[in-house]
Enzyme design. Sequence first.
Site, PDB file in Angstrom:
ATOM      1  CG  HIS A  70      13.789  -8.827   0.255  1.00  0.00           C
ATOM      2  ND1 HIS A  70      12.882  -8.286  -0.151  1.00  0.00           N
ATOM      3  CD2 HIS A  70      13.190 -10.013   0.609  1.00  0.00           C
ATOM      4  CE1 HIS A  70      11.853  -8.745  -0.125  1.00  0.00           C
ATOM      5  NE2 HIS A  70      12.031  -9.963   0.051  1.00  0.00           N
ATOM      6  CD  GLU A  73      14.829  -5.056  -0.585  1.00  0.00           C
ATOM      7  OE1 GLU A  73      14.093  -4.704   0.467  1.00  0.00           O
ATOM      8  OE2 GLU A  73      14.342  -5.828  -1.387  1.00  0.00           O
ATOM      9  CG  HIS A 173      11.363  -3.879   1.885  1.00  0.00           C
ATOM     10  ND1 HIS A 173      11.630  -5.303   1.684  1.00  0.00           N
ATOM     11  CD2 HIS A 173      10.420  -4.011   3.029  1.00  0.00           C
ATOM     12  CE1 HIS A 173      10.968  -6.125   2.488  1.00  0.00           C
ATOM     13  NE2 HIS A 173      10.280  -5.325   3.356  1.00  0.00           N
ATOM     14  CD  GLU A 237       9.622  -1.652  -1.539  1.00  0.00           C
ATOM     15  OE1 GLU A 237      10.844  -1.549  -1.985  1.00  0.00           O
ATOM     16  OE2 GLU A 237       8.770  -2.654  -1.685  1.00  0.00           O
TER      17      GLU A 237
END
Length: 358
Positions: A70, A73, A173, A237
């Site tokens: 993405h 990010e 991410h 994450e």
Amino acid sequence: MSLIPAEQAFSQLQSTADFLALTLEQPDQLPAFEFHLANGTRIAVWHTGVLLAEPAVPGQQDIVLSSGIHGNETAPIEICNGILSDVLAQKLQLTERVLFLFGNPWAINAGVREIEDNLNRLFSGHHSKDDGLTSEGGLSKERARAKLLEESVLKFYQQAPAGERVRKLYDLHTAIRGSRFEKFAVYPFLHGKDWSQTELQFLKACDIDTFLLMQSPASTFSYFAAQSCQAHGFTLELGKVRPFGQNDLSRFSATDKALRALVSGQPLSLSAFVEAEFNFYEVRRAINKQTDAFRLCFEDAIENFTTFPVGTVLAQDEGVQYKVEVEGEAVIFPNPKVAIGQRAMLLVKPVSVAGKVS
């Protein structure tokens, strides 16, 4: 944008040690080229955002470090680019084969999550489903990119030296919103296999002690790695989405240090596995957006892993309400802006991994 000559790309990479900059200058395609560093490390550029770094005598691990799936990010992109730049500048000597991936160069340039499609919903062949064809009959940018990334990862693993190998893929991410646990990992569905104790210990050294254990197949990059490549695959994450230049990289120092130690054969201080020192969750329900009427019934500031009282209405769609059904059920990845048919929210619950870790 025209394709630059391989000689020019090679010269720029040698002089700057900045593969990310080269990738973003040539988002559509880089010519393939390779060379050796003075320390014997082989560098092979396969495509824009796809670079293999291989020591003269590789260890037993084949490691993929992925970021920028993405485009907005940015912290993971900065972490991975820092590691790669130090490899290219010969400040970091690899002992393991590493494939560096910057996933979505067009979205990175635009500072957005995606251009046409959510890239992390297109793996395991989902890129080539009929609904992904453009009006010209080809694949969208993200779908073509997912296909290329799959092919690159498979090629990387297949070209490894003979013998017993350990395959790994860490897809880094940051999340759209904050989280009760700043860093957490998504552990893809393993189809009945045990969770890896060694990987849990390593990720704890990365300052990650919260895990979302998936219970079904997915179209994510980490699931593709785990299922199609038989690798240890994880979605990491690492905090909240922020623009370039606004990340406090000191908050990721443990992750950066552990990844550098992993690829360079440095000692890793892994603590013994004690379940009580971790937070494990499993998915109880996935809520998909069915119509344009879908909306969340809580504030945008609500963090991942937030719990609500039983009976609380969490979301509404045309003709349906989604409520908290059991005590401890928590919300994760809520996003009403996804395309119709895609996952708009997960509802998870705490779980024990006793007897399922080896």
